[in-house]
Design a protein around this motif. Structure first.
Motif, PDB file in Angstrom:
ATOM      1  N   GLY A  74     -50.343 -33.655  49.378  1.00  8.79           N
ATOM      2  CA  GLY A  74     -51.507 -34.523  49.308  1.00  8.79           C
ATOM      3  C   GLY A  74     -51.270 -35.871  48.675  1.00  8.79           C
ATOM      4  N   TRP A 109     -43.785 -29.518  48.318  1.00  8.97           N
ATOM      5  CA  TRP A 109     -43.141 -29.113  49.571  1.00  8.97           C
ATOM      6  C   TRP A 109     -41.631 -29.045  49.390  1.00  8.97           C
ATOM      7  N   VAL A 167     -41.111 -35.704  53.137  1.00 10.53           N
ATOM      8  CA  VAL A 167     -42.027 -34.608  52.775  1.00 10.53           C
ATOM      9  C   VAL A 167     -41.324 -33.534  51.943  1.00 10.53           C
ATOM     10  N   GLY A 196     -52.318 -36.702  61.158  1.00 10.05           N
ATOM     11  CA  GLY A 196     -51.724 -36.132  59.950  1.00 10.05           C
ATOM     12  C   GLY A 196     -50.920 -37.199  59.214  1.00 10.05           C
ATOM     13  N   ASN A 214     -55.835 -29.392  50.619  1.00  7.66           N
ATOM     14  CA  ASN A 214     -54.427 -29.795  50.574  1.00  7.66           C
ATOM     15  C   ASN A 214     -54.119 -30.470  49.240  1.00  7.66           C
ATOM     16  N   CYS A 216     -44.950 -31.388  66.418  1.00  6.18           N
ATOM     17  CA  CYS A 216     -45.597 -32.006  65.246  1.00  6.18           C
ATOM     18  C   CYS A 216     -46.058 -33.425  65.575  1.00  6.18           C
ATOM     19  N   THR A 262     -47.645 -34.554  67.939  1.00  9.73           N
ATOM     20  CA  THR A 262     -49.025 -34.653  68.398  1.00  9.73           C
ATOM     21  C   THR A 262     -49.874 -35.284  67.293  1.00  9.73           C
ATOM     22  N   CYS A 263     -49.549 -34.983  66.052  1.00 10.95           N
ATOM     23  CA  CYS A 263     -50.390 -35.377  64.914  1.00 10.95           C
ATOM     24  C   CYS A 263     -49.649 -36.159  63.838  1.00 10.95           C
ATOM     25  N   HIS A 264     -48.331 -36.043  63.774  1.00 11.94           N
ATOM     26  CA  HIS A 264     -47.563 -36.680  62.690  1.00 11.94           C
ATOM     27  C   HIS A 264     -46.564 -37.682  63.240  1.00 11.94           C
ATOM     28  N   ARG A 301     -41.861 -33.582  48.123  1.00 12.56           N
ATOM     29  CA  ARG A 301     -43.108 -34.306  47.805  1.00 12.56           C
ATOM     30  C   ARG A 301     -44.185 -33.346  47.335  1.00 12.56           C
ATOM     31  N   MET A 353     -55.163 -29.173  58.866  1.00  8.67           N
ATOM     32  CA  MET A 353     -54.066 -29.140  59.842  1.00  8.67           C
ATOM     33  C   MET A 353     -54.333 -28.006  60.827  1.00  8.67           C
ATOM     34  N   SER A 375     -57.520 -33.417  52.993  1.00  5.76           N
ATOM     35  CA  SER A 375     -58.584 -32.480  52.603  1.00  5.76           C
ATOM     36  C   SER A 375     -58.428 -32.172  51.107  1.00  5.76           C
TER      37      SER A 375
HETATM   38  C1  HEM Z   1     -50.484 -31.893  56.918  1.00  2.72           C
HETATM   39  C2  HEM Z   1     -46.156 -30.522  58.562  1.00  2.72           C
HETATM   40  C3  HEM Z   1     -47.977 -30.038  63.021  1.00  2.72           C
HETATM   41  C4  HEM Z   1     -52.081 -32.058  61.511  1.00  2.72           C
HETATM   42  C5  HEM Z   1     -49.181 -31.481  56.959  1.00  2.72           C
HETATM   43  C6  HEM Z   1     -48.320 -31.292  55.837  1.00  2.72           C
HETATM   44  C7  HEM Z   1     -47.108 -30.924  56.292  1.00  2.72           C
HETATM   45  C8  HEM Z   1     -47.197 -30.844  57.715  1.00  2.72           C
HETATM   46  C9  HEM Z   1     -45.875 -30.605  55.468  1.00  2.72           C
HETATM   47  C10 HEM Z   1     -48.706 -31.541  54.381  1.00  2.72           C
HETATM   48  C11 HEM Z   1     -48.285 -32.960  54.059  1.00  2.72           C
HETATM   49  C12 HEM Z   1     -48.623 -33.434  52.671  1.00  2.72           C
HETATM   50  O1  HEM Z   1     -49.182 -32.684  51.840  1.00  2.72           O
HETATM   51  O2  HEM Z   1     -48.324 -34.617  52.408  1.00  2.72           O
HETATM   52  C13 HEM Z   1     -46.260 -30.315  59.923  1.00  2.72           C
HETATM   53  C14 HEM Z   1     -45.167 -29.905  60.772  1.00  2.72           C
HETATM   54  C15 HEM Z   1     -45.697 -29.716  62.010  1.00  2.72           C
HETATM   55  C16 HEM Z   1     -47.103 -30.061  61.950  1.00  2.72           C
HETATM   56  C17 HEM Z   1     -43.731 -29.738  60.322  1.00  2.72           C
HETATM   57  C18 HEM Z   1     -45.034 -29.193  63.250  1.00  2.72           C
HETATM   58  C19 HEM Z   1     -44.291 -28.067  63.158  1.00  2.72           C
HETATM   59  C20 HEM Z   1     -49.251 -30.554  63.011  1.00  2.72           C
HETATM   60  C21 HEM Z   1     -50.106 -30.631  64.162  1.00  2.72           C
HETATM   61  C22 HEM Z   1     -51.275 -31.188  63.720  1.00  2.72           C
HETATM   62  C23 HEM Z   1     -51.140 -31.454  62.307  1.00  2.72           C
HETATM   63  C24 HEM Z   1     -49.727 -30.208  65.581  1.00  2.72           C
HETATM   64  C25 HEM Z   1     -52.531 -31.504  64.499  1.00  2.72           C
HETATM   65  C26 HEM Z   1     -53.001 -30.680  65.467  1.00  2.72           C
HETATM   66  C27 HEM Z   1     -52.015 -32.191  60.136  1.00  2.72           C
HETATM   67  C28 HEM Z   1     -53.111 -32.660  59.317  1.00  2.72           C
HETATM   68  C29 HEM Z   1     -52.648 -32.601  57.977  1.00  2.72           C
HETATM   69  C30 HEM Z   1     -51.290 -32.104  58.017  1.00  2.72           C
HETATM   70  C31 HEM Z   1     -54.483 -33.117  59.795  1.00  2.72           C
HETATM   71  C32 HEM Z   1     -53.437 -32.912  56.716  1.00  2.72           C
HETATM   72  C33 HEM Z   1     -53.910 -31.584  56.143  1.00  2.72           C
HETATM   73  C34 HEM Z   1     -54.994 -31.687  55.105  1.00  2.72           C
HETATM   74  O3  HEM Z   1     -55.209 -32.753  54.500  1.00  2.72           O
HETATM   75  O4  HEM Z   1     -55.648 -30.653  54.921  1.00  2.72           O
HETATM   76  N1  HEM Z   1     -48.471 -31.182  58.100  1.00  2.72           N
HETATM   77  N2  HEM Z   1     -47.401 -30.420  60.669  1.00  2.72           N
HETATM   78  N3  HEM Z   1     -49.904 -31.048  61.899  1.00  2.72           N
HETATM   79  N4  HEM Z   1     -50.939 -31.864  59.341  1.00  2.72           N
HETATM   80 FE1  HEM Z   1     -49.197 -31.100  59.994  1.00  2.72          FE
END
Ligand code: HEM
Length: 105
Positions: A42, A60, A36, A30, A53, A15, A17-19, A39, A81, A50
């Motif tokens: 979004g 969550w 989270v 991210g 989201n 995770c 990589t992005c968070h 929460r 994501m 987006s």
């Molecule tokens: C959003 C978890 C891996 C990119 C989110 C959200 C969660 C999450 C819970 C929603 C957060 C919210 O609504 O506040 C995770 C977990 C990961 C993971 C636990 C690993 C298991 C990744 C990876 C990337 C990524 C590898 C990039 C390649 C994003 C992006 C968003 C996002 C760009 C925003 C989505 C949107 O606005 O549509 N992630 N993530 N995540 N994540 Fe991850």
């Protein structure tokens, strides 16, 4: 069964990589994952989500995260994501157990 948070911390390196999470975490590709669990989707301050989201209506929690992390684009069609999801339920359970250990900021 409950996951293993220590094993989940190891899996959660993917995770990173992005968070960011933990002390001093900032939004990156991210949103910050501190707090989270419990929460509304979004809503982390300062992150440009987006519409998909933001409008998902999800809060969550253990159940929604488990479905999401199996296949993010199935749970939130249109999410930016780009993570394919985990195949193994044990990985998901462990990562969710780890996420529960992350307090809010
Ligand atoms: C959003 C978890 C891996 C990119 C989110 C959200 C969660 C999450 C819970 C929603 C957060 C919210 O609504 O506040 C995770 C977990 C990961 C993971 C636990 C690993 C298991 C990744 C990876 C990337 C990524 C590898 C990039 C390649 C994003 C992006 C968003 C996002 C760009 C925003 C989505 C949107 O606005 O549509 N992630 N993530 N995540 N994540 Fe991850």
């Amino acid at each position: 069964a409950d996951g293993d948070a220590a094993a989940g911390a190891n899996k959660a390196k993917i995770c990173k990589t992005c968070h960011q999470f933990g002390e001093g975490a900032k939004n990156a590709i991210g949103p910050v994952l501190n707090g989270v669990v419990g929460r509304k989707a979004g809503t982390y301050p300062g992150y440009d989500y987006s519409e998909a989201n933001k409008n998902s209506g999800i809060t969550w929690d253990e159940a929604t995260l488990k479905v999401y992390l199996k296949n993010p684009k199935a749970k939130v069609p249109g999410t930016k994501m780009s993570f394919v999801g985990f195949q193994k339920d044990s990985d998901i359970n462990n990562v969710v157990a780890f996420l529960k250990t992350l307090g809010p900021d």
